[in-house]
Write a protein that holds these residues in place. Structure first.
Motif, PDB file in Angstrom:
ATOM      1  N   ALA A 223       1.754 -37.804 -11.444  1.00 35.15           N
ATOM      2  CA  ALA A 223       2.389 -37.718 -10.126  1.00 35.15           C
ATOM      3  C   ALA A 223       2.256 -36.320  -9.534  1.00 35.15           C
ATOM      4  O   ALA A 223       2.060 -36.169  -8.315  1.00 35.15           O
ATOM      5  CB  ALA A 223       3.863 -38.102 -10.237  1.00 35.15           C
ATOM      6  N   VAL A 224       2.361 -35.308 -10.370  1.00 33.31           N
ATOM      7  CA  VAL A 224       2.205 -33.926  -9.907  1.00 33.31           C
ATOM      8  C   VAL A 224       0.816 -33.720  -9.314  1.00 33.31           C
ATOM      9  O   VAL A 224       0.649 -33.130  -8.232  1.00 33.31           O
ATOM     10  CB  VAL A 224       2.462 -32.944 -11.069  1.00 33.31           C
ATOM     11  CG1 VAL A 224       1.911 -31.563 -10.753  1.00 33.31           C
ATOM     12  CG2 VAL A 224       3.949 -32.873 -11.366  1.00 33.31           C
TER      13      VAL A 224
ATOM     14  N   THR B 119      -6.837 -33.453  -8.824  1.00 35.03           N
ATOM     15  CA  THR B 119      -6.855 -34.194 -10.096  1.00 35.03           C
ATOM     16  C   THR B 119      -6.942 -33.283 -11.318  1.00 35.03           C
ATOM     17  O   THR B 119      -6.679 -33.733 -12.437  1.00 35.03           O
ATOM     18  CB  THR B 119      -8.045 -35.172 -10.127  1.00 35.03           C
ATOM     19  OG1 THR B 119      -9.266 -34.436  -9.919  1.00 35.03           O
ATOM     20  CG2 THR B 119      -7.898 -36.230  -9.039  1.00 35.03           C
ATOM     21  N   ASP B 120      -7.316 -32.016 -11.122  1.00 29.58           N
ATOM     22  CA  ASP B 120      -7.444 -31.084 -12.237  1.00 29.58           C
ATOM     23  C   ASP B 120      -6.401 -29.970 -12.198  1.00 29.58           C
ATOM     24  O   ASP B 120      -6.545 -28.957 -12.883  1.00 29.58           O
ATOM     25  CB  ASP B 120      -8.844 -30.457 -12.251  1.00 29.58           C
ATOM     26  CG  ASP B 120      -9.939 -31.453 -12.586  1.00 29.58           C
ATOM     27  OD1 ASP B 120      -9.620 -32.492 -13.184  1.00 29.58           O
ATOM     28  OD2 ASP B 120     -11.101 -31.191 -12.237  1.00 29.58           O
ATOM     29  N   LEU B 121      -5.355 -30.117 -11.396  1.00 31.31           N
ATOM     30  CA  LEU B 121      -4.353 -29.058 -11.296  1.00 31.31           C
ATOM     31  C   LEU B 121      -3.860 -28.662 -12.686  1.00 31.31           C
ATOM     32  O   LEU B 121      -3.412 -29.517 -13.456  1.00 31.31           O
ATOM     33  CB  LEU B 121      -3.169 -29.528 -10.451  1.00 31.31           C
ATOM     34  CG  LEU B 121      -2.073 -28.470 -10.235  1.00 31.31           C
ATOM     35  CD1 LEU B 121      -2.535 -27.434  -9.214  1.00 31.31           C
ATOM     36  CD2 LEU B 121      -0.761 -29.109  -9.801  1.00 31.31           C
ATOM     37  N   PRO B 122      -3.901 -27.380 -13.040  1.00 34.10           N
ATOM     38  CA  PRO B 122      -3.390 -26.967 -14.346  1.00 34.10           C
ATOM     39  C   PRO B 122      -1.895 -27.248 -14.488  1.00 34.10           C
ATOM     40  O   PRO B 122      -1.106 -26.931 -13.594  1.00 34.10           O
ATOM     41  CB  PRO B 122      -3.672 -25.464 -14.374  1.00 34.10           C
ATOM     42  CG  PRO B 122      -4.831 -25.277 -13.440  1.00 34.10           C
ATOM     43  CD  PRO B 122      -4.584 -26.266 -12.336  1.00 34.10           C
TER      44      PRO B 122
ATOM     45  N   ILE C 136      -1.165 -32.515 -20.144  1.00 34.27           N
ATOM     46  CA  ILE C 136      -0.900 -31.077 -20.046  1.00 34.27           C
ATOM     47  C   ILE C 136      -2.120 -30.325 -20.563  1.00 34.27           C
ATOM     48  O   ILE C 136      -2.650 -30.637 -21.628  1.00 34.27           O
ATOM     49  CB  ILE C 136       0.361 -30.707 -20.850  1.00 34.27           C
ATOM     50  CG1 ILE C 136       1.572 -31.419 -20.262  1.00 34.27           C
ATOM     51  CG2 ILE C 136       0.569 -29.195 -20.871  1.00 34.27           C
ATOM     52  CD1 ILE C 136       2.809 -31.341 -21.132  1.00 34.27           C
ATOM     53  N   THR C 137      -2.552 -29.314 -19.809  1.00 34.91           N
ATOM     54  CA  THR C 137      -3.827 -28.673 -20.125  1.00 34.91           C
ATOM     55  C   THR C 137      -3.729 -27.216 -20.564  1.00 34.91           C
ATOM     56  O   THR C 137      -4.730 -26.627 -20.979  1.00 34.91           O
ATOM     57  CB  THR C 137      -4.765 -28.757 -18.905  1.00 34.91           C
ATOM     58  OG1 THR C 137      -4.061 -28.331 -17.729  1.00 34.91           O
ATOM     59  CG2 THR C 137      -5.252 -30.179 -18.692  1.00 34.91           C
TER      60      THR C 137
ATOM     61  N   ALA D 243     -10.249 -29.888 -17.886  1.00 37.27           N
ATOM     62  CA  ALA D 243      -9.803 -31.041 -17.101  1.00 37.27           C
ATOM     63  C   ALA D 243      -8.863 -31.879 -17.962  1.00 37.27           C
ATOM     64  O   ALA D 243      -9.026 -31.954 -19.186  1.00 37.27           O
ATOM     65  CB  ALA D 243     -10.999 -31.869 -16.656  1.00 37.27           C
ATOM     66  N   PRO D 244      -7.868 -32.515 -17.364  1.00 39.17           N
ATOM     67  CA  PRO D 244      -6.962 -33.348 -18.160  1.00 39.17           C
ATOM     68  C   PRO D 244      -7.675 -34.536 -18.764  1.00 39.17           C
ATOM     69  O   PRO D 244      -8.602 -35.101 -18.171  1.00 39.17           O
ATOM     70  CB  PRO D 244      -5.903 -33.787 -17.141  1.00 39.17           C
ATOM     71  CG  PRO D 244      -6.547 -33.642 -15.815  1.00 39.17           C
ATOM     72  CD  PRO D 244      -7.507 -32.503 -15.928  1.00 39.17           C
ATOM     73  N   SER D 245      -7.239 -34.912 -19.953  1.00 38.93           N
ATOM     74  CA  SER D 245      -7.814 -36.075 -20.610  1.00 38.93           C
ATOM     75  C   SER D 245      -7.257 -37.346 -19.996  1.00 38.93           C
ATOM     76  O   SER D 245      -6.221 -37.332 -19.324  1.00 38.93           O
ATOM     77  CB  SER D 245      -7.479 -36.061 -22.101  1.00 38.93           C
ATOM     78  OG  SER D 245      -6.078 -36.277 -22.279  1.00 38.93           O
ATOM     79  N   VAL D 246      -7.935 -38.437 -20.222  1.00 37.91           N
ATOM     80  CA  VAL D 246      -7.356 -39.731 -19.890  1.00 37.91           C
ATOM     81  C   VAL D 246      -6.259 -40.012 -20.903  1.00 37.91           C
ATOM     82  O   VAL D 246      -6.265 -39.481 -22.010  1.00 37.91           O
ATOM     83  CB  VAL D 246      -8.417 -40.853 -19.920  1.00 37.91           C
ATOM     84  CG1 VAL D 246      -9.485 -40.598 -18.883  1.00 37.91           C
ATOM     85  CG2 VAL D 246      -9.054 -40.978 -21.295  1.00 37.91           C
ATOM     86  N   ALA D 247      -5.274 -40.832 -20.523  1.00 37.96           N
ATOM     87  CA  ALA D 247      -4.187 -41.146 -21.446  1.00 37.96           C
ATOM     88  C   ALA D 247      -4.731 -41.943 -22.624  1.00 37.96           C
ATOM     89  O   ALA D 247      -5.404 -42.955 -22.447  1.00 37.96           O
ATOM     90  CB  ALA D 247      -3.101 -41.943 -20.726  1.00 37.96           C
ATOM     91  N   LEU D 248      -4.442 -41.471 -23.825  1.00 37.01           N
ATOM     92  CA  LEU D 248      -4.953 -42.121 -25.026  1.00 37.01           C
ATOM     93  C   LEU D 248      -3.815 -42.435 -25.987  1.00 37.01           C
ATOM     94  O   LEU D 248      -2.766 -41.778 -25.975  1.00 37.01           O
ATOM     95  CB  LEU D 248      -5.965 -41.204 -25.730  1.00 37.01           C
ATOM     96  CG  LEU D 248      -7.225 -40.834 -24.941  1.00 37.01           C
ATOM     97  CD1 LEU D 248      -8.000 -39.788 -25.726  1.00 37.01           C
ATOM     98  CD2 LEU D 248      -8.090 -42.060 -24.718  1.00 37.01           C
ATOM     99  N   ALA D 249      -4.030 -43.405 -26.841  1.00 35.29           N
ATOM    100  CA  ALA D 249      -3.086 -43.669 -27.915  1.00 35.29           C
ATOM    101  C   ALA D 249      -3.196 -42.555 -28.955  1.00 35.29           C
ATOM    102  O   ALA D 249      -4.221 -41.882 -29.056  1.00 35.29           O
ATOM    103  CB  ALA D 249      -3.401 -45.026 -28.549  1.00 35.29           C
ATOM    104  N   PRO D 250      -2.155 -42.299 -29.735  1.00 34.88           N
ATOM    105  CA  PRO D 250      -2.210 -41.262 -30.772  1.00 34.88           C
ATOM    106  C   PRO D 250      -3.397 -41.460 -31.707  1.00 34.88           C
ATOM    107  O   PRO D 250      -3.699 -42.565 -32.125  1.00 34.88           O
ATOM    108  CB  PRO D 250      -0.883 -41.434 -31.515  1.00 34.88           C
ATOM    109  CG  PRO D 250       0.029 -42.049 -30.506  1.00 34.88           C
ATOM    110  CD  PRO D 250      -0.843 -42.954 -29.676  1.00 34.88           C
TER     111      PRO D 250
END
Length: 338
Positions: A48-49, A56-59, A117-118, A312-319
């Protein structure tokens, strides 16, 4: 982009914060425990941030050091040791300590990467001593400056392996502070020779880091009038010169009582002294607005360097199963010094 990193009030993005991120052009956002409830909520907040900022790459930054300073805490996230615990292991078995530092970095980075979080404001490269304030305490690896540098670099390697940028802190060294800079301005009376032989050493060893954070400390031997964050002499001659750090320099939190004046004045003095970014952490919308309205834009070359330093932020992944294996290995290593 403005030379400011701002913060948020809570776990959901407020409508007013959405508007501010869109028009204020901050260089990034830093999160705290008040923003982190569980993995799903945190990933939604980070997404959302970036949507609000139109970037899309905001730190997005956080302080996730292990031990006392963890914004992502159990039971929703795995427990991780304080860096002093890893330092004690290294004093028993240096190679085991170095491996533990790398694994801790990879585990921290894995949790942050899954959240989107990057940037992690770690490692602490301050050298501990008998008078070190409890505000640092076991956040520091050790009292041996070379060991601190080695362990700090190992943690940075682990963070990088998980796609997260590290921020070395607190330049030029917070270990001699006898009081808490959150509450007052600590004064360091050590000579330049003593600082060179001890405090500066880990930062010199890691001077090629891409990101670093200043200390709100008054060093009598370096600048008797201004804290390091606001001292052109310390930033240019010591941090940039003697230590050799050329990356993006971020101030410690503007809200800390070590600094005086309005928040806008604090930010202005930090940037004028040579900090690339001023950091505001209290999450009050009115204060974020005032700081952003008054802050200068980053010079284009420094802005480009900032963005190059942050993945760049990663895509959401499972652990990852690899992270679980790393956690088990870390626990086994820590048992050596238990």
């Amino acid at each position: 982009m403005r030379a400011v990193v701002v913060s948020l009030a809570g776990p959901r993005l407020l409508a007013e914060e959405h508007d501010l991120l869109g028009r204020g052009q901050p260089a990034g956002v830093i999160l705290f425990g008040r923003n982190c409830v569980d993995p799903r909520q945190l990933r939604e907040l980070c997404d959302a941030v970036r949507i609000a900022a139109g970037d899309t790459d905001l730190p997005i930054l956080i302080d996730q050091e292990g031990g006392r300073v963890m914004r992502l805490r159990p039971p929703r996230w795995r427990p991780l040791p304080a860096m002093g615990t890893i330092g004690r292991l290294a004093s028993v078995d240096r190679q085991a300590g170095l491996e533990a530092a790398r694994l801790a970095g990879a585990l921290i980075g894995g949790d942050l990467s899954m959240a989107g979080i990057t940037v992690d404001c770690a490692p602490v490269l301050d050298v501990s001593g008998p008078t070190t304030t409890k505000a640092i305490g076991d956040r520091a690896f050790a009292s041996d400056p070379v060991l601190v540098g080695e362990l700090g670099r190992a943690l940075m390697t682990g963070l990088s392996s998980s796609g997260v940028a590290a921020v070395i802190k607190h330049l030029p060294g917070h270990g001699r502070a006898e009081s808490d800079s959150h509450m007052e301005l600590p004064v360091v009376t050590a000579s330049l020779a003593a600082l060179r032989e001890h405090d500066f050493v880990p930062f010199k060893m890691c001077h090629d880091a891409k990101l670093a954070m200043t200390a709100h400390l008054l060093f009598k031997a370096l600048d008797a009038d201004r804290p390091a964050t606001q001292s052109p002499a310390i930033i240019s001659e010591i941090i940039r010169g003697e230590i050799g750090f050329a990356g993006i320099l971020i101030s410690d939190d503007l809200s800390m009582e070590a600094l005086s004046g309005s928040l806008e004045e604090r930010a202005s003095l930090a940037v004028a002294a040579g900090c690339d970014l001023a950091l505001y952490c209290h999450g009050r919308l009115s204060e974020s607005t005032r700081i952003l309205n008054e802050a200068p834009f980053m010079p284009s070359a420094r802005a480009a360097l900032w963005r190059q330093a942050v993945p760049a932020p990663s895509v959401a992944l499972a652990p990852s199963t690899m992270l679980e294996a790393d956690f088990e290995r870390l626990q086994a290593l820590l048992a050596i010094a238990a």
